[in-house]
Design a protein around this motif. Structure first.
Motif, PDB file in Angstrom:
ATOM      1  N   PHE A  57     -37.801 -27.843 -34.378  1.00  0.00           N
ATOM      2  CA  PHE A  57     -37.887 -27.765 -32.915  1.00  0.00           C
ATOM      3  C   PHE A  57     -38.971 -26.772 -32.508  1.00  0.00           C
ATOM      4  CE2 PHE A  57     -35.967 -26.446 -28.676  1.00  0.00           C
ATOM      5  CZ  PHE A  57     -36.504 -27.546 -28.012  1.00  0.00           C
ATOM      6  N   CYS A  58     -39.076 -25.668 -33.251  1.00  0.00           N
ATOM      7  CA  CYS A  58     -40.172 -24.736 -33.008  1.00  0.00           C
ATOM      8  C   CYS A  58     -41.512 -25.446 -33.162  1.00  0.00           C
ATOM      9  CB  CYS A  58     -40.085 -23.555 -33.970  1.00  0.00           C
ATOM     10  SG  CYS A  58     -41.472 -22.405 -33.881  1.00  0.00           S
ATOM     11  N   ASP A  87     -29.155 -23.849 -33.029  1.00  0.00           N
ATOM     12  CA  ASP A  87     -30.409 -24.241 -33.665  1.00  0.00           C
ATOM     13  C   ASP A  87     -31.528 -24.370 -32.645  1.00  0.00           C
ATOM     14  OD1 ASP A  87     -29.810 -24.387 -36.417  1.00  0.00           O
ATOM     15  OD2 ASP A  87     -28.804 -26.299 -36.148  1.00  0.00           O
ATOM     16  N   SER A  88     -31.246 -25.029 -31.547  1.00  0.00           N
ATOM     17  CA  SER A  88     -32.292 -25.243 -30.537  1.00  0.00           C
ATOM     18  C   SER A  88     -32.733 -23.930 -29.913  1.00  0.00           C
ATOM     19  CB  SER A  88     -31.791 -26.205 -29.462  1.00  0.00           C
ATOM     20  OG  SER A  88     -31.544 -27.482 -30.018  1.00  0.00           O
ATOM     21  N   LEU A  89     -31.775 -23.046 -29.627  1.00  0.00           N
ATOM     22  CA  LEU A  89     -32.141 -21.746 -29.076  1.00  0.00           C
ATOM     23  C   LEU A  89     -32.954 -20.933 -30.078  1.00  0.00           C
ATOM     24  CD1 LEU A  89     -28.957 -20.654 -27.096  1.00  0.00           C
ATOM     25  CD2 LEU A  89     -31.232 -21.085 -26.167  1.00  0.00           C
ATOM     26  N   ALA A  90     -32.621 -21.044 -31.348  1.00  0.00           N
ATOM     27  CA  ALA A  90     -33.398 -20.353 -32.376  1.00  0.00           C
ATOM     28  C   ALA A  90     -34.816 -20.900 -32.432  1.00  0.00           C
ATOM     29  CB  ALA A  90     -32.717 -20.480 -33.734  1.00  0.00           C
ATOM     30  N   ILE A 139     -36.505 -22.167 -29.939  1.00  0.00           N
ATOM     31  CA  ILE A 139     -37.212 -21.643 -28.765  1.00  0.00           C
ATOM     32  C   ILE A 139     -37.608 -20.185 -28.996  1.00  0.00           C
ATOM     33  CG2 ILE A 139     -36.952 -21.039 -26.330  1.00  0.00           C
ATOM     34  CD1 ILE A 139     -35.096 -23.479 -26.068  1.00  0.00           C
ATOM     35  N   HIS A 140     -36.683 -19.384 -29.534  1.00  0.00           N
ATOM     36  CA  HIS A 140     -37.007 -17.988 -29.820  1.00  0.00           C
ATOM     37  C   HIS A 140     -38.141 -17.890 -30.846  1.00  0.00           C
ATOM     38  CE1 HIS A 140     -33.259 -16.996 -27.742  1.00  0.00           C
ATOM     39  NE2 HIS A 140     -33.677 -15.742 -27.716  1.00  0.00           N
ATOM     40  N   ALA A 141     -38.144 -18.782 -31.818  1.00  0.00           N
ATOM     41  CA  ALA A 141     -39.211 -18.767 -32.815  1.00  0.00           C
ATOM     42  C   ALA A 141     -40.557 -19.091 -32.174  1.00  0.00           C
ATOM     43  CB  ALA A 141     -38.899 -19.761 -33.932  1.00  0.00           C
ATOM     44  N   MET A 162     -40.888 -31.794 -22.385  1.00  0.00           N
ATOM     45  CA  MET A 162     -40.575 -30.397 -22.673  1.00  0.00           C
ATOM     46  C   MET A 162     -40.932 -29.523 -21.485  1.00  0.00           C
ATOM     47  SD  MET A 162     -41.398 -29.677 -26.667  1.00  0.00           S
ATOM     48  CE  MET A 162     -40.531 -30.601 -27.950  1.00  0.00           C
ATOM     49  N   SER A 163     -40.243 -28.409 -21.409  1.00  0.00           N
ATOM     50  CA  SER A 163     -40.449 -27.442 -20.347  1.00  0.00           C
ATOM     51  C   SER A 163     -40.895 -26.134 -20.989  1.00  0.00           C
ATOM     52  CB  SER A 163     -39.131 -27.246 -19.586  1.00  0.00           C
ATOM     53  OG  SER A 163     -39.297 -26.448 -18.454  1.00  0.00           O
TER      54      SER A 163
END
Length: 432
Positions: free
Chosen positions: A45-46, A193-196, A198-200, A384-385
């Motif tokens: 996702f990153c 996972d998705s939040l990770a 985004i953070h990455a 995507m945003s």
């Protein structure tokens, strides 16, 4: 240097309506080269975020099997999941067996000429393979080495396997995400996972800025981005830590409400449907009570949120009595006129068909394959945003077939001959 060329197997998507600018502008990450070694959700996702905004992303997958996400959930007629076609968008796929010395040597050479590497293996795995940060910084001191794991690269829990479901619990999310007296609820997505991911992506962007600031002042301008899934969840937990520290209060599950904020809840409508109403602003609350005919609940004793918290059951009960006599559309029409925030609870069909979501370009269409290949179907994927007005991102192509770009990347990026590539294929080091 990685230089991506247009794929032959996937046609360009239709120009999305989110392209508000009328001129062709470079994307913000044009020229940034990314080597993605992750699998499943967080790492990929990153990579998807970076690729959406212009980065050249080459995804390394194991021969024959590929990323397991290719076969997760529903699988299309071509053997690939729509989920992978979405998450793998804008990437090239190459197959290299990292379990072999030669395979790891190829990846090490590829890593010499990229800006970003993404991996989400169990901590220690990359070092075991001779592909850890210190192994690569010798030849690529500007590398942004991005690591995603359950608990981070350091600390007593770092070696534990960390799936999102478990880390959502440690990060505090699962505890508050429940109905009082019942087991905590899991959202039907891999939120951690998705939040990770985004953070990455945020870590990559910050590190690229940092690299520019270090240029000319330090020999090593790259750095390690260490993302823990549980910390990505903890980042979302708002005030639970300082409130515990100052008042000894452990925020409890609150079902469909938010502790200490009234009224904001999910309210019943006709035919078993629901609406969400957020009427917790002081002036908004007064308009809400007027709209539902309960101005008897307006006055000094309901003036502020602190007052309303004490009367939460009474207020929510009054709103529920009103909504229960109406359809969601009737509720929303009345509250829109009163300028009170409210909305339906959308399922996937509602999202795809909503006029506002489509007007914002958040549903994009990409073509997978060609008719002469026995396929050529269109696939809707979420945009995507954030939306960038001048240099927007876009879905250029769907997730690629397994290993379809291996030969091209090895030839152009590493200068391997056809004979060398054939030998690697015969040994099973790259895809057949």
């Amino acid at each position: 240097m990685f230089r991506l060329v247009p794929l032959r197997s996937f046609s360009l998507s239709r120009l999305p309506s989110r392209r508000f600018n009328s001129t062709v502008a470079p994307k913000p990450l044009d020229g940034i080269r990314v080597l993605e070694l992750g699998q499943l959700i967080a790492g990929p996702f990153c990579g998807s975020i970076l690729g959406y905004y212009g980065a050249d992303v080459v995804k390394v997958e194991p021969p024959k099997t590929g990323d397991p996400l290719r076969k997760w959930r529903h699988v299309d007629e071509d053997g690939e999941s729509p989920w992978f076609r979405s998450l793998g968008r804008n990437k090239k796929s190459i197959c290299i067996d990292l379990r072999t010395d030669q395979g790891r040597s190829l990846v090490k050479k590829l890593a010499q000429d990229v800006d970003v590497l993404i991996e989400n293996f169990k901590p220690g795995t990359m070092e075991k393979w001779g592909l850890g940060p210190e192994d690569l910084y010798a030849t690529n001191p500007g590398l942004i080495y991005t690591r995603i794991s359950g608990y981070g690269q350091t600390g007593p829990y770092s070696k534990r396997p960390g799936f999102a479901a478990v880390c959502e619990g440690m990060g505090g999310f699962r505890y508050v995400n429940a109905v009082p007296g019942e087991a905590p609820v899991r959202p039907n997505i891999s939120l951690g996972d998705s939040l990770a991911g985004i953070h990455a992506a945020l870590g990559v962007l910050l590190s690229l800025i940092g690299r520019n600031k270090l240029a000319g002042t330090a020999e090593k301008t790259g750095q390690v981005v260490d993302v823990a899934i549980y910390e990505s969840m903890l980042n979302m937990m708002e005030s639970i830590i300082p409130e515990y520290d100052r008042f000894g209060q452990i925020r409890q599950p609150s079902g469909s409400t938010v502790t200490g904020v009234v009224p904001t809840n999910t309210y019943p409508c006709k035919e078993g449907q629901y609406v969400i109403i957020g009427g917790n602003g002081d002036t908004i609350y007064k308009r809400l009570m007027k709209a539902i005919g309960r101005e008897d609940l307006v006055g000094a004793e309901y003036e502020t949120n602190a007052h309303r918290v004490k009367a939460q059951e009474l207020i929510d009960g009054a709103i529920s009595e009103w909504t229960a006599t109406k359809t969601p559309d009737e509720v929303l029409d009345a509250l829109e006129q009163a300028s009170v925030p409210a909305g339906k609870i959308y399922n996937a069909k509602d999202i795809v068909e909503d006029e506002h979501i489509n007007a914002r370009g958040m549903i994009e269409t990409v073509t997978v394959g060609k008719p002469e290949e026995g396929r050529g179907y269109e696939l809707k994927v979420p945009g995507m945003s954030p939306i960038l007005q001048t240099t927007p991102g876009a879905t250029k192509w769907a997730g690629p077939d397994l290993g379809q770009d291996t030969v091209e990347v090895l030839e152009k990026s590493l200068g391997l001959s056809k004979e060398q590539i054939s030998s690697l294929k015969e040994q099973g080091i790259i895809n057949q």
